[in-house]
Design a protein around this motif. Structure first.
Motif, mmCIF file in Angstrom:
data_model
loop_
_atom_site.group_PDB
_atom_site.id
_atom_site.type_symbol
_atom_site.label_atom_id
_atom_site.label_comp_id
_atom_site.label_asym_id
_atom_site.label_seq_id
_atom_site.Cartn_x
_atom_site.Cartn_y
_atom_site.Cartn_z
ATOM 1 N N ILE A 156 24.420 -6.291 10.808
ATOM 2 C CA ILE A 156 23.755 -5.819 9.628
ATOM 3 C C ILE A 156 24.659 -6.457 8.559
ATOM 4 O O ILE A 156 26.044 -6.232 8.459
ATOM 5 C CB ILE A 156 23.514 -4.584 9.451
ATOM 6 N N ALA A 157 24.162 -7.261 7.553
ATOM 7 C CA ALA A 157 24.953 -7.782 6.315
ATOM 8 C C ALA A 157 24.257 -8.106 4.987
ATOM 9 O O ALA A 157 23.074 -8.598 5.278
ATOM 10 C CB ALA A 157 25.548 -9.100 6.786
ATOM 11 N N VAL A 158 24.768 -7.602 4.047
ATOM 12 C CA VAL A 158 23.842 -7.837 2.960
ATOM 13 C C VAL A 158 25.163 -8.075 1.713
ATOM 14 O O VAL A 158 26.053 -7.995 2.080
ATOM 15 C CB VAL A 158 23.228 -6.460 2.449
ATOM 16 N N GLU A 159 24.393 -8.540 0.620
ATOM 17 C CA GLU A 159 25.303 -8.865 -0.643
ATOM 18 C C GLU A 159 24.915 -7.942 -1.808
ATOM 19 O O GLU A 159 23.615 -7.833 -1.729
ATOM 20 C CB GLU A 159 25.163 -10.306 -1.050
ATOM 21 N N VAL A 160 25.630 -7.550 -2.738
ATOM 22 C CA VAL A 160 25.383 -6.829 -3.922
ATOM 23 C C VAL A 160 26.039 -7.504 -5.153
ATOM 24 O O VAL A 160 27.250 -7.759 -4.845
ATOM 25 C CB VAL A 160 25.836 -5.435 -3.682
ATOM 26 N N ILE A 161 25.139 -7.513 -5.977
ATOM 27 C CA ILE A 161 25.553 -7.743 -7.477
ATOM 28 C C ILE A 161 25.593 -6.479 -8.226
ATOM 29 O O ILE A 161 24.441 -5.951 -8.513
ATOM 30 C CB ILE A 161 24.931 -9.027 -8.153
ATOM 31 N N THR A 162 26.941 -6.072 -8.854
ATOM 32 C CA THR A 162 26.955 -5.103 -9.798
ATOM 33 C C THR A 162 27.236 -5.563 -11.136
ATOM 34 O O THR A 162 28.470 -6.010 -11.374
ATOM 35 C CB THR A 162 28.086 -3.934 -9.069
ATOM 36 N N PRO A 163 26.462 -5.203 -12.118
ATOM 37 C CA PRO A 163 26.553 -5.889 -13.360
ATOM 38 C C PRO A 163 27.874 -5.106 -14.039
ATOM 39 O O PRO A 163 28.254 -3.834 -13.480
ATOM 40 C CB PRO A 163 25.521 -5.383 -14.259
ATOM 41 N N GLY A 164 28.510 -5.829 -14.864
ATOM 42 C CA GLY A 164 29.884 -5.270 -15.228
ATOM 43 C C GLY A 164 29.669 -4.059 -16.079
ATOM 44 O O GLY A 164 28.794 -3.699 -16.762
ATOM 45 N N GLY A 165 30.737 -3.056 -15.648
ATOM 46 C CA GLY A 165 30.284 -1.857 -16.356
ATOM 47 C C GLY A 165 29.763 -0.555 -15.471
ATOM 48 O O GLY A 165 29.692 0.554 -15.814
ATOM 49 N N ASN A 166 29.088 -1.263 -14.460
ATOM 50 C CA ASN A 166 28.118 -0.489 -13.587
ATOM 51 C C ASN A 166 28.942 0.198 -12.365
ATOM 52 O O ASN A 166 29.936 -0.306 -11.933
ATOM 53 C CB ASN A 166 26.878 -1.140 -13.207
ATOM 54 N N TRP A 167 28.178 1.249 -11.661
ATOM 55 C CA TRP A 167 28.625 1.620 -10.518
ATOM 56 C C TRP A 167 27.599 1.263 -9.525
ATOM 57 O O TRP A 167 26.437 1.538 -9.470
ATOM 58 C CB TRP A 167 28.696 3.272 -10.685
ATOM 59 N N SER A 168 27.871 0.953 -8.249
ATOM 60 C CA SER A 168 27.304 0.906 -6.953
ATOM 61 C C SER A 168 27.734 1.552 -5.878
ATOM 62 O O SER A 168 28.547 2.308 -6.049
ATOM 63 C CB SER A 168 27.013 -0.629 -6.894
ATOM 64 N N SER A 169 27.020 1.377 -4.684
ATOM 65 C CA SER A 169 27.441 2.238 -3.459
ATOM 66 C C SER A 169 27.620 3.666 -3.933
ATOM 67 O O SER A 169 28.446 4.418 -3.815
ATOM 68 C CB SER A 169 28.711 1.824 -2.989
ATOM 69 N N TYR A 170 26.556 4.132 -4.714
ATOM 70 C CA TYR A 170 26.278 5.426 -5.166
ATOM 71 C C TYR A 170 24.954 6.105 -5.096
ATOM 72 O O TYR A 170 24.187 5.085 -5.412
ATOM 73 C CB TYR A 170 26.882 5.379 -6.794
ATOM 74 N N PRO A 171 24.756 7.222 -4.945
ATOM 75 C CA PRO A 171 25.979 8.317 -4.638
ATOM 76 C C PRO A 171 26.948 7.802 -3.237
ATOM 77 O O PRO A 171 26.356 7.078 -2.626
ATOM 78 C CB PRO A 171 25.209 9.498 -4.335
ATOM 79 N N ASP A 242 31.118 -9.021 -13.897
ATOM 80 C CA ASP A 242 30.152 -8.539 -12.708
ATOM 81 C C ASP A 242 30.852 -8.483 -11.444
ATOM 82 O O ASP A 242 31.776 -9.381 -11.237
ATOM 83 C CB ASP A 242 28.794 -9.433 -12.657
ATOM 84 N N MET A 243 30.494 -7.745 -10.482
ATOM 85 C CA MET A 243 31.288 -7.498 -9.285
ATOM 86 C C MET A 243 30.264 -7.989 -8.309
ATOM 87 O O MET A 243 28.965 -7.497 -8.154
ATOM 88 C CB MET A 243 31.789 -6.227 -9.016
ATOM 89 N N TYR A 244 30.742 -8.886 -7.211
ATOM 90 C CA TYR A 244 30.036 -9.080 -5.948
ATOM 91 C C TYR A 244 30.729 -8.466 -4.755
ATOM 92 O O TYR A 244 31.751 -8.591 -4.668
ATOM 93 C CB TYR A 244 30.112 -10.629 -5.885
ATOM 94 N N TYR A 245 30.115 -8.157 -3.772
ATOM 95 C CA TYR A 245 30.580 -7.670 -2.735
ATOM 96 C C TYR A 245 29.291 -8.084 -1.591
ATOM 97 O O TYR A 245 28.299 -7.804 -1.710
ATOM 98 C CB TYR A 245 31.053 -6.340 -2.568
ATOM 99 N N LEU A 246 30.052 -8.476 -0.380
ATOM 100 C CA LEU A 246 29.445 -8.839 0.937
ATOM 101 C C LEU A 246 29.781 -7.500 1.914
ATOM 102 O O LEU A 246 31.093 -7.187 2.108
ATOM 103 C CB LEU A 246 30.278 -9.906 1.431
ATOM 104 N N ASN A 247 28.804 -6.789 2.405
ATOM 105 C CA ASN A 247 28.808 -5.656 3.455
ATOM 106 C C ASN A 247 28.719 -6.285 4.806
ATOM 107 O O ASN A 247 27.520 -6.816 4.941
ATOM 108 C CB ASN A 247 27.951 -4.702 3.134
ATOM 109 N N VAL A 248 29.580 -6.101 5.497
ATOM 110 C CA VAL A 248 29.255 -6.630 6.921
ATOM 111 C C VAL A 248 29.366 -5.248 7.997
ATOM 112 O O VAL A 248 30.319 -4.536 7.681
ATOM 113 C CB VAL A 248 30.439 -7.837 7.483
ATOM 114 N N MET A 249 28.581 -4.834 8.626
ATOM 115 C CA MET A 249 28.363 -3.628 9.403
ATOM 116 C C MET A 249 27.981 -3.874 10.885
ATOM 117 O O MET A 249 27.096 -4.949 11.392
ATOM 118 C CB MET A 249 27.315 -2.854 8.866
ATOM 119 N N ALA A 250 28.225 -3.015 11.843
ATOM 120 C CA ALA A 250 27.853 -3.052 13.267
ATOM 121 C C ALA A 250 28.356 -1.831 13.969
ATOM 122 O O ALA A 250 29.218 -1.342 13.295
ATOM 123 C CB ALA A 250 28.617 -4.217 13.817
#
Length: 271
Positions: A156-171, A242-250
């Motif tokens: 399972i893999a997704v990408e996330v873009i979080t705008p500057g100043g924001n929180w993601s992976s939340y809650p 802005d922050m980018y992260y790639l999530n890789v899961m299995a």
């Protein structure tokens, strides 16, 4: 695993072939891995998939991906902040060559698997993009290989873009227990890039059990954080970057699914 081992700074796992190389052995778990390959103009990278399935995901630039039976031309993108990208899935027990005329950087997201699925091309226009949250919790999720968007055996893999100043992976949330219909057990890698020079962010992983994973890391482009267990989040982007992260899961589940449990102390006021 100590907090120092969970945070993987840029270059810590680099070798002659990879900018980053995190396999199950390095992570201390069973399934998921991530490699980043940087190719000069005209460069190539050849690897065998072994007992894992892989997705070749352009981070910057385009490439061709060739197996014994298939060849795909990936248009790629200028940067992870520019747009979604096309990608290629390659199966276990295969030999793969990546070639790039103009050069670029390419993520190889992988997971140990059982089934050998066919090699396939993933077109950029078919990648579902989800706006999650609102206000300072808004982020954009590119579900290119989510469980319900693209067929894999374990990955399972997704990408996330979080705008500057924001929180993601939340809650904060977790997926470290097998509870059918409620929560799926999944290992996870976060790989980060930050838009602009000198940008940074923060990643929190807190224990969900006695002696569990516990880290607060300042992350910059090229860093990674491993999540073998625990509540993970928030991921916080520096204002103006802005922050980018790639999530890789299995994980070990017989059904490939993303089921999470939110931290009960942090759901009030979530938008």
């Amino acid at each position: 695993m100590s907090s120092k081992e969970l945070y993987v700074p840029r270059g810590a796992t680099a070798d002659a072939d990879h900018v980053l190389d995190i396999g199950p052995e390095r992570a201390g778990w069973e399934y998921c891995g991530l490699r980043i390959v940087a190719l000069p103009p005209g460069g190539t990278h050849t690897f065998t998939t072994g007992d894992s399935e892989w997705i070749v995901l352009p981070l910057e630039g385009g490439c061709s991906v060739r197996t014994a039976d298939e060849q795909f031309q990936l248009l790629g993108r200028g940067s992870v902040f520019a747009s979604v990208t096309d990608f290629a899935y390659v199966p276990r027990d295969a030999r793969v060559q990546i070639a790039s005329g103009a050069g670029g950087r390419f993520a190889l997201a992988g997971a140990k698997c059982e089934r050998r699925l066919p090699a396939r091309y993933g077109p950029a226009p078919e990648v579902p993009v989800e706006q999650r949250g609102s206000g300072t919790q808004l982020r954009h999720v590119r579900n290119f290989a989510s469980a319900d968007a693209f067929d894999c055996d374990k990955l399972i893999a997704v990408e996330v873009i979080t705008p500057g100043g924001n929180w993601s992976s939340y809650p904060p949330h977790k997926h470290d227990e097998d509870r059918p219909g409620v929560e799926a057990e999944l290992e996870e890698i976060y790989y980060f890039e930050i838009d602009g020079p000198n940008g940074f962010g923060y990643q929190r992983v807190s224990p969900s059990r006695e002696g569990g994973s516990d880290v607060l890391a300042e992350v910059r482009s090229g860093d990674a954080v491993l999540v073998p267990d625990g509540w993970h989040g928030p991921s916080i982007a520096q204002p103006g970057h802005d922050m980018y992260y790639l999530n890789v899961m299995a994980g070990p589940g017989g059904t490939r699914e993303w089921r999470i449990c939110f931290h009960p102390d942090h759901t009030e006021g979530y938008r």
